[in-house]
Scaffold this active site. Structure first.
Site, PDB file in Angstrom:
ATOM      1  N   LYS A  22     -90.211  16.015 -33.136  1.00 14.83           N
ATOM      2  CA  LYS A  22     -91.511  15.342 -33.042  1.00 14.83           C
ATOM      3  C   LYS A  22     -91.827  14.348 -34.165  1.00 14.83           C
ATOM      4  CE  LYS A  22     -93.001  16.938 -29.247  1.00 14.83           C
ATOM      5  NZ  LYS A  22     -91.970  16.196 -28.519  1.00 14.83           N
ATOM      6  N   TYR A  30     -92.261  18.927 -25.015  1.00 18.92           N
ATOM      7  CA  TYR A  30     -91.010  18.318 -25.483  1.00 18.92           C
ATOM      8  C   TYR A  30     -90.948  16.836 -25.105  1.00 18.92           C
ATOM      9  CZ  TYR A  30     -86.182  18.087 -27.017  1.00 18.92           C
ATOM     10  OH  TYR A  30     -85.037  17.763 -27.705  1.00 18.92           O
ATOM     11  N   PRO A  52     -88.039  19.945 -37.801  1.00 23.80           N
ATOM     12  CA  PRO A  52     -87.381  19.114 -36.776  1.00 23.80           C
ATOM     13  C   PRO A  52     -87.125  19.795 -35.433  1.00 23.80           C
ATOM     14  CG  PRO A  52     -85.832  19.721 -38.516  1.00 23.80           C
ATOM     15  CD  PRO A  52     -87.161  20.207 -38.955  1.00 23.80           C
ATOM     16  N   TYR A 101     -80.331  23.994 -28.101  1.00 23.44           N
ATOM     17  CA  TYR A 101     -80.994  24.680 -29.216  1.00 23.44           C
ATOM     18  C   TYR A 101     -80.569  26.139 -29.111  1.00 23.44           C
ATOM     19  CZ  TYR A 101     -84.140  20.628 -29.663  1.00 23.44           C
ATOM     20  OH  TYR A 101     -84.661  19.370 -29.850  1.00 23.44           O
ATOM     21  N   HIS A 137     -82.162  11.693 -21.035  1.00 24.40           N
ATOM     22  CA  HIS A 137     -81.802  13.105 -20.859  1.00 24.40           C
ATOM     23  C   HIS A 137     -82.833  13.779 -19.971  1.00 24.40           C
ATOM     24  CE1 HIS A 137     -78.675  14.060 -24.152  1.00 24.40           C
ATOM     25  NE2 HIS A 137     -78.553  12.806 -23.754  1.00 24.40           N
TER      26      HIS A 137
HETATM   27  P1  RFL Z   1     -90.092   7.371 -43.475  1.00 24.23           P
HETATM   28  O1  RFL Z   1     -89.019   7.146 -42.488  1.00 24.23           O
HETATM   29  O2  RFL Z   1     -89.896   8.432 -44.498  1.00 24.23           O
HETATM   30  O3  RFL Z   1     -90.361   5.975 -44.197  1.00 24.23           O
HETATM   31  C1  RFL Z   1     -91.172   5.880 -45.352  1.00 24.23           C
HETATM   32  C2  RFL Z   1     -90.713   4.681 -46.131  1.00 24.23           C
HETATM   33  O4  RFL Z   1     -91.572   4.504 -47.256  1.00 24.23           O
HETATM   34  C3  RFL Z   1     -90.784   4.112 -48.362  1.00 24.23           C
HETATM   35  N1  RFL Z   1     -91.523   4.400 -49.614  1.00 24.23           N
HETATM   36  C4  RFL Z   1     -92.062   3.446 -50.396  1.00 24.23           C
HETATM   37  N2  RFL Z   1     -92.112   2.107 -50.277  1.00 24.23           N
HETATM   38  C5  RFL Z   1     -92.733   1.398 -51.261  1.00 24.23           C
HETATM   39  N3  RFL Z   1     -93.288   1.979 -52.369  1.00 24.23           N
HETATM   40  C6  RFL Z   1     -93.265   3.323 -52.526  1.00 24.23           C
HETATM   41  N4  RFL Z   1     -93.788   3.870 -53.617  1.00 24.23           N
HETATM   42  C7  RFL Z   1     -92.634   4.118 -51.519  1.00 24.23           C
HETATM   43  N5  RFL Z   1     -92.429   5.442 -51.350  1.00 24.23           N
HETATM   44  C8  RFL Z   1     -91.761   5.590 -50.188  1.00 24.23           C
HETATM   45  C9  RFL Z   1     -89.513   4.942 -48.202  1.00 24.23           C
HETATM   46  O5  RFL Z   1     -88.416   4.384 -48.921  1.00 24.23           O
HETATM   47  C10 RFL Z   1     -89.316   4.881 -46.704  1.00 24.23           C
HETATM   48  O6  RFL Z   1     -88.485   3.810 -46.302  1.00 24.23           O
HETATM   49  O7  RFL Z   1     -91.488   7.698 -42.766  1.00 24.23           O
HETATM   50  P2  RFL Z   1     -92.080   7.170 -41.343  1.00 24.23           P
HETATM   51  O8  RFL Z   1     -91.900   5.682 -41.187  1.00 24.23           O
HETATM   52  O9  RFL Z   1     -93.422   7.788 -41.263  1.00 24.23           O
HETATM   53  O10 RFL Z   1     -91.121   7.837 -40.237  1.00 24.23           O
HETATM   54  C11 RFL Z   1     -91.091   9.211 -40.035  1.00 24.23           C
HETATM   55  C12 RFL Z   1     -89.683   9.666 -39.621  1.00 24.23           C
HETATM   56  O11 RFL Z   1     -88.747   9.124 -40.523  1.00 24.23           O
HETATM   57  C13 RFL Z   1     -89.552  11.195 -39.589  1.00 24.23           C
HETATM   58  O12 RFL Z   1     -90.720  11.801 -39.066  1.00 24.23           O
HETATM   59  C14 RFL Z   1     -88.374  11.670 -38.715  1.00 24.23           C
HETATM   60  O13 RFL Z   1     -87.155  11.212 -39.218  1.00 24.23           O
HETATM   61  C15 RFL Z   1     -88.336  13.203 -38.614  1.00 24.23           C
HETATM   62  N6  RFL Z   1     -87.171  13.703 -37.866  1.00 24.23           N
HETATM   63  C16 RFL Z   1     -87.160  13.686 -36.488  1.00 24.23           C
HETATM   64  N7  RFL Z   1     -88.188  13.143 -35.796  1.00 24.23           N
HETATM   65  C17 RFL Z   1     -88.146  13.055 -34.433  1.00 24.23           C
HETATM   66  O14 RFL Z   1     -89.096  12.554 -33.826  1.00 24.23           O
HETATM   67  N8  RFL Z   1     -87.056  13.517 -33.704  1.00 24.23           N
HETATM   68  C18 RFL Z   1     -85.984  14.060 -34.323  1.00 24.23           C
HETATM   69  O15 RFL Z   1     -85.019  14.382 -33.636  1.00 24.23           O
HETATM   70  C19 RFL Z   1     -86.016  14.193 -35.763  1.00 24.23           C
HETATM   71  N9  RFL Z   1     -84.968  14.706 -36.430  1.00 24.23           N
HETATM   72  C20 RFL Z   1     -86.056  14.200 -38.559  1.00 24.23           C
HETATM   73  C21 RFL Z   1     -84.958  14.695 -37.794  1.00 24.23           C
HETATM   74  C22 RFL Z   1     -85.985  14.183 -39.963  1.00 24.23           C
HETATM   75  C23 RFL Z   1     -84.863  14.669 -40.602  1.00 24.23           C
HETATM   76  N10 RFL Z   1     -84.862  14.599 -42.035  1.00 24.23           N
HETATM   77  C24 RFL Z   1     -83.771  14.236 -42.811  1.00 24.23           C
HETATM   78  C25 RFL Z   1     -86.094  14.778 -42.770  1.00 24.23           C
HETATM   79  C26 RFL Z   1     -83.824  15.181 -38.415  1.00 24.23           C
HETATM   80  C27 RFL Z   1     -83.777  15.179 -39.823  1.00 24.23           C
HETATM   81  C28 RFL Z   1     -82.524  15.735 -40.446  1.00 24.23           C
HETATM   82  C1  PHB Z   2     -81.049  14.936 -33.897  1.00 28.52           C
HETATM   83  O1  PHB Z   2     -80.257  14.536 -33.024  1.00 28.52           O
HETATM   84  O2  PHB Z   2     -80.967  14.570 -35.081  1.00 28.52           O
HETATM   85  C2  PHB Z   2     -82.100  15.916 -33.515  1.00 28.52           C
HETATM   86  C3  PHB Z   2     -82.318  16.205 -32.174  1.00 28.52           C
HETATM   87  C4  PHB Z   2     -83.292  17.122 -31.814  1.00 28.52           C
HETATM   88  C5  PHB Z   2     -84.046  17.743 -32.791  1.00 28.52           C
HETATM   89  C6  PHB Z   2     -83.864  17.423 -34.139  1.00 28.52           C
HETATM   90  C7  PHB Z   2     -82.873  16.519 -34.504  1.00 28.52           C
HETATM   91  O3  PHB Z   2     -84.987  18.654 -32.427  1.00 28.52           O
END
Ligand code: RFL
Ligand code: PHB
Length: 390
Positions: A297, A385, A293, A200, A72
């Site tokens: 990041k 970004y 979010p 956004y 993008h």
């Molecule tokens: P995770 O993915 O939460 O993985 C942690 C893992 O640890 C396990 N765990 C355990 N395992 C063993 N024993 C225990 N006691 C444990 N306790 C926990 C869990 O089951 C899990 O599998 O953390 P990690 O690897 O640090 O990754 C981070 C990312 O997942 C997170 O920062 C992103 O998803 C945030 N996020 C976004 N980030 C971006 O860079 N770009 C985005 O567009 C973006 N959009 C988002 C997001 C997060 C969202 N949610 C639902 C919070 C959109 C959403 C909706």
């Molecule tokens: C997504 O596609 O889930 C998404 C994209 C951009 C954001 C957050 C979430 O800033």
């Protein structure tokens, strides 16, 4: 069981670290509380910074990302019907890539299976012993029985709710937090995206985001009160509310007939725990910090931490130098705080804060107007970004 590095958590941070360590000839075991299918069922991030793409390629998991990820060159901001395109490529020379976290995680699981590495599923870590010694032990439960993993270092990649952060004594740790009085209700649907680029959108009814996973799968979010439940919404109600908040011509072209694959509410929070190392325990990713979010990041910061930690452990194990592990926390936190600032400022500019008075609302609008009229302001946004350099 014995290993060099015990990794708690098989999300993107834990799996990527294990893959990079393997390339450096360092042995690790990943302990994941949930099943692989459960982890792959979680719908999360969608946007990868240029630096994250490079790290994934270097880790040998870039093939599908390069074939299926969508570059993008720009991203849009809107304020009611006013629209502003941030030309990421013209302003920074770089692009972001739309490729879901689910796909990144799947690629990492596939790579782990190929190399025959030890990822233990449904293994819940219950405590870490001896973090202040050179021989820490991770205790996990599987099918009701306790097991132990002896390691030289432990890395907590166990997300915000995992046990690793708690293993650092209270007096050796400081945390900083801001919660926001709203969440994002997200929908994943089998519909073509509203536009080619992400939008956004700020609106007096609340923030909205148009995103996507591919040409056929869309991802949309709307700001809702923090107590809202996804079960209170039907897809039709979601589409109606989304259409009210996004520019009129985009709303008119929005395709809403298609299977809804997921609907859920995510809370918004800013959080940092310092330091990211205590004795033989390191923290990486969401275990140490959370961003709202809005700036996309979270996953990217997790990849950045893992990149630094891999370099540090490689220096320690393969070159007998401890400089990297000694400076890991400061190096990672320096970049984390900058991403916290960016995510907080985008969140603050674009959301409806119920308690804000007239002055603050004018400030939000002035920020948007400044972006509209200043290329320098747009460049600063674009630079953040696409991701600050490692
Ligand atoms: P995770 O993915 O939460 O993985 C942690 C893992 O640890 C396990 N765990 C355990 N395992 C063993 N024993 C225990 N006691 C444990 N306790 C926990 C869990 O089951 C899990 O599998 O953390 P990690 O690897 O640090 O990754 C981070 C990312 O997942 C997170 O920062 C992103 O998803 C945030 N996020 C976004 N980030 C971006 O860079 N770009 C985005 O567009 C973006 N959009 C988002 C997001 C997060 C969202 N949610 C639902 C919070 C959109 C959403 C909706
Ligand atoms: C997504 O596609 O889930 C998404 C994209 C951009 C954001 C957050 C979430 O800033």
């Amino acid at each position: 069981m014995k290993t060099q590095i015990a990794i708690i958590g098989g999300g993107p941070a834990g799996l990527l670290l294990s893959q990079l360590l393997h390339q450096s000839g360092i042995d690790s075991i990943v302990l994941e509380r949930k099943s692989k299918d459960y982890v792959l069922g979680r719908i999360r991030a969608g946007v990868l910074e240029a630096g994250s793409v490079s790290v994934l390629k270097e880790a040998g998991v870039g093939d599908r990302l390069m074939a299926e990820g969508q570059p993008h060159e720009g991203v849009e901001l809107s304020w009611h019907n006013e629209r502003l395109r941030i030309d990421l490529e013209a302003l920074t020379g770089q692009v972001v890539t739309v490729y879901g976290q689910t796909e990144v995680t799947r690629d990492l699981y596939d790579a782990a299976e190929k190399r025959g590495s030890r990822i233990i599923e449904e293994a819940e870590v219950v405590r870490i012993e001896g973090v202040e010694t050179d021989a820490p032990i991770v205790v996990y439960k599987q099918n009701g029985a306790e097991h132990r993993v002896e390691a030289r270092f432990v890395v907590g990649c166990d997300g915000f709710h995992g046990p690793s952060r708690e293993a650092i004594p209270q007096d050796a740790q400081r945390s900083f937090e801001r919660t926001y009085p709203f969440g994002w209700l997200g929908i994943l649907s089998e519909t073509p995206p509203a536009t080619h680029e992400l939008i956004y959108a700020t609106h007096e009814r609340g923030f909205a985001l148009c995103s996507m996973r591919s040409d056929k799968i869309s991802r949309y979010y709307i700001q809702v009160p923090e107590t809202e439940k996804a079960a209170n919404w039907t897809p039709d109600q979601f589409w109606e509310e989304l259409k009210r908040r996004i520019p009129e011509d985009v709303a008119n072209g929005l395709v809403t007939e298609g299977k809804v694959l997921e609907m859920s509410v995510a809370p918004l929070r800013s959080f940092v725990s310092e330091p990211m190392r205590h004795g033989s325990l390191f923290l990486a990713g969401d275990a140490a910090h959370i961003v709202p979010p809005t700036g996309a990041k979270g996953l990217n910061l997790a990849i950045g931490d893992v990149h630094y930690l891999h370099q540090a452990l490689d220096l320690a194990f393969n070159h007998s130098k401890n400089d990297g592990i000694d400076s890991y926390s400061d190096t990672a936190l320096d970049r984390v705080w900058k991403a916290e600032r960016f995510s907080w400022s985008m969140t603050s500019m674009m959301h409806d804060f119920p308690q804000l008075g007239g002055f603050e609302k004018r400030m939000q609008k002035a920020e948007f107007d400044y972006l509209m009229h200043s290329e320098s302001a747009r460049r600063a946004l674009a630079e953040n970004y696409i991701g600050l350099p490692f």
